[in-house]
Design a protein around this motif. Structure first.
Motif, PDB file in Angstrom:
ATOM      1  N   SER A  45      31.073  46.759  84.783  1.00 14.17           N
ATOM      2  CA  SER A  45      31.672  47.563  85.028  1.00 14.17           C
ATOM      3  C   SER A  45      30.663  48.571  86.074  1.00 14.17           C
ATOM      4  N   PHE A  46      29.568  48.490  85.919  1.00 15.22           N
ATOM      5  CA  PHE A  46      28.638  49.457  86.629  1.00 15.22           C
ATOM      6  C   PHE A  46      28.009  48.630  87.611  1.00 15.22           C
ATOM      7  N   GLY A  47      28.059  47.455  87.939  1.00  8.21           N
ATOM      8  CA  GLY A  47      27.487  46.699  88.957  1.00  8.21           C
ATOM      9  C   GLY A  47      25.925  46.606  88.832  1.00  8.21           C
ATOM     10  N   VAL A 100      30.362  54.295  79.486  1.00  9.01           N
ATOM     11  CA  VAL A 100      31.758  54.258  79.104  1.00  9.01           C
ATOM     12  C   VAL A 100      32.315  53.236  79.830  1.00  9.01           C
ATOM     13  N   ALA A 101      32.869  52.105  79.283  1.00  8.46           N
ATOM     14  CA  ALA A 101      33.276  50.853  80.071  1.00  8.46           C
ATOM     15  C   ALA A 101      34.399  50.009  79.251  1.00  8.46           C
ATOM     16  N   ALA A 102      35.219  49.607  80.119  1.00  8.32           N
ATOM     17  CA  ALA A 102      36.284  48.635  79.354  1.00  8.32           C
ATOM     18  C   ALA A 102      36.205  47.239  80.187  1.00  8.32           C
ATOM     19  N   GLY A 110      44.498  53.001  76.829  1.00  6.70           N
ATOM     20  CA  GLY A 110      43.917  54.209  75.969  1.00  6.70           C
ATOM     21  C   GLY A 110      42.997  53.798  75.055  1.00  6.70           C
ATOM     22  N   LEU A 111      42.019  52.669  75.421  1.00  5.74           N
ATOM     23  CA  LEU A 111      41.080  52.371  74.358  1.00  5.74           C
ATOM     24  C   LEU A 111      39.869  53.219  74.604  1.00  5.74           C
ATOM     25  N   ILE A 112      39.434  53.588  75.820  1.00 13.12           N
ATOM     26  CA  ILE A 112      38.514  54.458  76.195  1.00 13.12           C
ATOM     27  C   ILE A 112      38.538  55.976  75.383  1.00 13.12           C
ATOM     28  N   LEU A 133      28.909  65.122  79.939  1.00 13.78           N
ATOM     29  CA  LEU A 133      28.714  63.788  80.674  1.00 13.78           C
ATOM     30  C   LEU A 133      28.913  63.988  82.003  1.00 13.78           C
ATOM     31  N   TRP A 134      28.572  62.906  82.842  1.00 10.42           N
ATOM     32  CA  TRP A 134      28.773  63.034  84.182  1.00 10.42           C
ATOM     33  C   TRP A 134      29.850  62.048  84.557  1.00 10.42           C
ATOM     34  N   PRO A 135      31.164  62.442  84.895  1.00 13.51           N
ATOM     35  CA  PRO A 135      32.333  61.770  85.189  1.00 13.51           C
ATOM     36  C   PRO A 135      32.420  60.868  86.494  1.00 13.51           C
ATOM     37  N   PHE A 136      33.148  59.699  86.343  1.00 15.46           N
ATOM     38  CA  PHE A 136      33.446  58.927  87.545  1.00 15.46           C
ATOM     39  C   PHE A 136      34.708  59.516  88.105  1.00 15.46           C
ATOM     40  N   PRO A 139      39.324  64.474  86.611  1.00 13.79           N
ATOM     41  CA  PRO A 139      40.687  64.725  86.027  1.00 13.79           C
ATOM     42  C   PRO A 139      40.732  63.541  84.723  1.00 13.79           C
ATOM     43  N   PHE A 140      40.119  62.381  84.953  1.00 12.16           N
ATOM     44  CA  PHE A 140      40.144  61.586  83.873  1.00 12.16           C
ATOM     45  C   PHE A 140      39.527  62.203  82.594  1.00 12.16           C
ATOM     46  N   TYR A 141      38.371  62.871  82.630  1.00 10.95           N
ATOM     47  CA  TYR A 141      37.862  63.509  81.574  1.00 10.95           C
ATOM     48  C   TYR A 141      38.130  64.537  81.014  1.00 10.95           C
ATOM     49  N   GLN A 142      39.113  65.586  82.206  1.00 11.20           N
ATOM     50  CA  GLN A 142      39.569  66.801  81.856  1.00 11.20           C
ATOM     51  C   GLN A 142      40.878  66.576  80.726  1.00 11.20           C
ATOM     52  N   ARG A 143      41.364  65.303  80.975  1.00 14.81           N
ATOM     53  CA  ARG A 143      42.566  65.072  80.032  1.00 14.81           C
ATOM     54  C   ARG A 143      42.007  64.965  78.508  1.00 14.81           C
ATOM     55  N   MET A 144      40.562  64.670  78.374  1.00 16.72           N
ATOM     56  CA  MET A 144      39.955  64.635  77.303  1.00 16.72           C
ATOM     57  C   MET A 144      39.069  65.700  76.697  1.00 16.72           C
TER      58      MET A 144
HETATM   59  C1  LIG Z   1      37.061  54.163  83.575  1.00 19.94           C
HETATM   60  C2  LIG Z   1      37.457  53.197  82.678  1.00 19.94           C
HETATM   61  C3  LIG Z   1      36.200  53.299  81.517  1.00 19.94           C
HETATM   62  C4  LIG Z   1      38.771  53.601  82.034  1.00 19.94           C
HETATM   63  O1  LIG Z   1      39.171  52.545  80.957  1.00 19.94           O
HETATM   64  P1  LIG Z   1      40.524  52.561  80.401  1.00 19.94           P
HETATM   65  O2  LIG Z   1      40.392  51.668  79.329  1.00 19.94           O
HETATM   66  O3  LIG Z   1      41.479  52.241  81.520  1.00 19.94           O
HETATM   67  O4  LIG Z   1      40.786  54.038  79.973  1.00 19.94           O
HETATM   68  P2  LIG Z   1      41.892  54.436  78.873  1.00 19.94           P
HETATM   69  O5  LIG Z   1      43.145  53.352  78.980  1.00 19.94           O
HETATM   70  O6  LIG Z   1      41.194  54.684  77.824  1.00 19.94           O
HETATM   71  O7  LIG Z   1      42.467  55.795  79.732  1.00 19.94           O
HETATM   72  C5  LIG Z   1      42.394  56.942  79.304  1.00 19.94           C
HETATM   73  C6  LIG Z   1      43.529  57.583  80.418  1.00 19.94           C
HETATM   74  O8  LIG Z   1      43.073  57.421  81.770  1.00 19.94           O
HETATM   75  C7  LIG Z   1      44.130  56.855  82.619  1.00 19.94           C
HETATM   76  N1  LIG Z   1      43.239  56.242  83.202  1.00 19.94           N
HETATM   77  C8  LIG Z   1      42.526  55.171  83.123  1.00 19.94           C
HETATM   78  N2  LIG Z   1      41.746  54.830  84.170  1.00 19.94           N
HETATM   79  C9  LIG Z   1      41.856  55.557  85.166  1.00 19.94           C
HETATM   80  C10 LIG Z   1      41.404  55.805  86.558  1.00 19.94           C
HETATM   81  N3  LIG Z   1      40.599  54.785  87.032  1.00 19.94           N
HETATM   82  N4  LIG Z   1      41.598  56.952  87.069  1.00 19.94           N
HETATM   83  C11 LIG Z   1      42.519  58.022  86.326  1.00 19.94           C
HETATM   84  N5  LIG Z   1      43.027  57.624  85.221  1.00 19.94           N
HETATM   85  C12 LIG Z   1      42.557  56.568  84.660  1.00 19.94           C
HETATM   86  C13 LIG Z   1      44.769  55.997  81.737  1.00 19.94           C
HETATM   87  O9  LIG Z   1      45.918  55.994  82.139  1.00 19.94           O
HETATM   88  C14 LIG Z   1      44.801  56.986  80.528  1.00 19.94           C
HETATM   89  O10 LIG Z   1      45.565  57.959  80.803  1.00 19.94           O
HETATM   90  P3  LIG Z   1      46.591  58.712  79.504  1.00 19.94           P
HETATM   91  O11 LIG Z   1      45.755  58.700  78.021  1.00 19.94           O
HETATM   92  O12 LIG Z   1      47.165  59.583  80.088  1.00 19.94           O
HETATM   93  O13 LIG Z   1      47.567  57.528  79.225  1.00 19.94           O
HETATM   94  C15 LIG Z   1      37.474  51.527  83.176  1.00 19.94           C
HETATM   95  O14 LIG Z   1      38.290  51.863  84.318  1.00 19.94           O
HETATM   96  C16 LIG Z   1      35.970  51.199  83.597  1.00 19.94           C
HETATM   97  O15 LIG Z   1      35.669  50.282  82.711  1.00 19.94           O
HETATM   98  N6  LIG Z   1      35.712  51.336  85.024  1.00 19.94           N
HETATM   99  C17 LIG Z   1      34.178  51.004  85.584  1.00 19.94           C
HETATM  100  C18 LIG Z   1      33.028  51.742  84.856  1.00 19.94           C
HETATM  101  C19 LIG Z   1      33.260  53.593  84.977  1.00 19.94           C
HETATM  102  O16 LIG Z   1      33.757  53.824  85.996  1.00 19.94           O
HETATM  103  N7  LIG Z   1      33.051  53.974  83.803  1.00 19.94           N
HETATM  104  C20 LIG Z   1      33.010  55.434  83.431  1.00 19.94           C
HETATM  105  C21 LIG Z   1      31.870  55.975  83.849  1.00 19.94           C
HETATM  106  S1  LIG Z   1      32.070  57.850  83.592  1.00 19.94           S
END
Ligand SMILES: CC(C)(COP(=O)(O)OP(=O)(O)OC[C@H]1O[C@@H](n2cnc3c(N)ncnc32)[C@H](O)[C@@H]1OP(=O)(O)O)[C@@H](O)C(=O)NCCC(=O)NCCS
Length: 380
Positions: A45-47, A100-102, A110-112, A133-136, A139-144
């Motif tokens: 996920s992070f390379g 944070v990675a999946a 929705g696992l993260i 946190l430092w976000p990628f 909006p992703f973390y704003q929703r949290m």
């Molecule tokens: C970013 C990452 C962790 C997301 O994992 P994920 O399992 O898809 O996350 P979730 O399914 O729990 O996502 C939660 C929400 O964000 C949304 N989402 C997922 N990936 C997203 C993305 N890349 N951009 C925007 N929104 C995203 C999901 O649809 C979900 O929305 P909802 O709750 O409204 O349905 C995964 O893509 C990853 O491992 N990326 C590479 C490493 C990385 O960038 N880590 C983050 C470091 S801060």
């Protein structure tokens, strides 16, 4: 168990490596025996492929790691590193979200969100007032429930354009295997900002041994500069950390940087919390390139502990936490006209983030801990 049964179960375990996973997901603390699997997920996920560095990170840096499992197979991870963060005049605990990675095969389920909720619930039980946190993606973390809490100026300057205002010789080359003398300068520097994070030895060592950098350090009585000389391709000297505790340390540093206009570099880039000392210089030709970017994201975690840390009488307010972890401050019935805050907005309005009071913010909460500007440099 009979030899026959052992044989059958071995066969099944081989089959499960290729068949589709059908089980439900369970979120629970990551088992130490699953570290290798966690590293598979992180490195992809992070390379960053250095497995030893990931092992040290897990063993020494992370205090908590929650994982999502399906059929006992780890597929998503969220980690917490516990920090101390400046909030007004004191240091308070802060849960730093990291790693944070999946697994790509299990993303967008929705696992993260579930792993992060489990991490925050655990920190909430320990009455940790803040999380950051430092976000990628903002909006992703704003929703949290997180919100950006500082803005950072990214400055790029032509080295020739720098005026010769300081004394470069007051910066001396400092070898970074002995970084102890930098520590008090760093502590004084971050103390001047709200929401800045205290750095321990482990973080110092990680910063200075970052695989993508070749670090070079210079020390001044009131500051230090750390720059990266690895990437010369763009002819831009990357100053990745510059602490200055006096105006002189800033100007002397500019004089030092000016003298890096040599075979390898034409430009320099660095970050600032305030442009004031730079604007004084009136650099016009060539024009500086200055971009204002969002920095750290923060949110309240344990509301009661946060209010105690502010140490003032704060009127009741409502929190609407999308993760359902943080509680409102005192009882207040939700009714028309009463504003509900996300946990991140509470930090924004209580600190110096806004210079005008947004609608619906109670007077006693607004800028209740805003004697210093928000700025955070610690990366995790
Ligand atoms: C970013 C990452 C962790 C997301 O994992 P994920 O399992 O898809 O996350 P979730 O399914 O729990 O996502 C939660 C929400 O964000 C949304 N989402 C997922 N990936 C997203 C993305 N890349 N951009 C925007 N929104 C995203 C999901 O649809 C979900 O929305 P909802 O709750 O409204 O349905 C995964 O893509 C990853 O491992 N990326 C590479 C490493 C990385 O960038 N880590 C983050 C470091 S801060």
């Amino acid at each position: 168990m009979s030899p026959f049964l052992t044989e059958v179960s071995d066969d099944i375990s081989q089959m499960t490596t290729t068949k589709a996973i059908t089980g439900e997901y369970v979120v629970k603390p990551v088992e130490p025996s699953d570290l290798s699997r966690a590293i598979d997920i992180w490195s992809l996920s992070f390379g960053f492929m250095d497995r030893d560095r990931w092992t040290t990170f897990y063993d020494s840096f992370l205090d908590t790691a929650m994982g999502a499992y399906t059929d006992d197979y780890l597929v998503a991870v969220v980690g917490i590193a516990n920090f101390q963060m400046w909030l007004g005049e004191q240091l308070v605990p802060c849960a730093g979200v990291s790693a944070v990675a999946a697994d790509p095969a299990h993303r967008r389920k929705g696992l993260i969100r579930r792993c992060l909720t489990a991490c925050l619930q655990e920190s909430h039980r320990k009455r940790v007032p803040l999380t950051a946190l430092w976000p990628f993606s903002y909006p992703f973390y704003q929703r949290m429930g997180y919100e950006v809490t500082d803005m950072q100026y990214h400055v790029e300057l032509d080295l020739r354009a720098l005026p010769d205002v300081g004394d470069a010789t007051r910066y001396k080359r400092h070898h970074l295997d002995h970084y102890d003398p930098l520590k008090p300068i760093h502590e004084n520097w971050i103390k001047q900002s709200n929401l800045s994070i205290k750095r321990g030895d482990l973080q110092w060592r990680r910063l200075l041994s970052h695989p993508e950098r070749l670090v070079c350090g210079f020390k001044h009585d009131d500051g230090y500069i750390l720059w990266n000389i690895k990437d010369r391709v763009n002819r831009t000297l990357e100053v990745f950390e510059w602490a200055w505790n006096t105006r002189e340390a800033f100007f002397d540093g500019l004089a030092l940087l000016k003298r890096m206009d040599d075979l390898n570099f034409d430009k320099v880039k660095f970050k600032m919390s305030s442009l004031d000392p730079l604007l004084e210089l009136g650099i016009t030709d060539p024009q500086p390139n200055i971009v204002l970017k969002p920095g750290l994201m923060t949110r309240v975690l344990h509301t009661g502990a946060f209010i105690e840390a502010i140490g003032k009488n704060i009127p009741p307010f409502l929190i609407d936490d999308p993760l359902g972890v943080s509680e409102s401050h005192e009882s207040l019935k939700a009714h028309n006209g009463v504003r509900q805050f996300s946990p991140g907005e509470v930090v924004q309005v209580a600190t110096d983030f806004f210079s005008e009071k947004p609608d619906g913010v109670p007077e006693g909460l607004y800028r209740s801990v805003a004697t210093r500007k928000n700025y955070s440099v610690e990366f995790f």
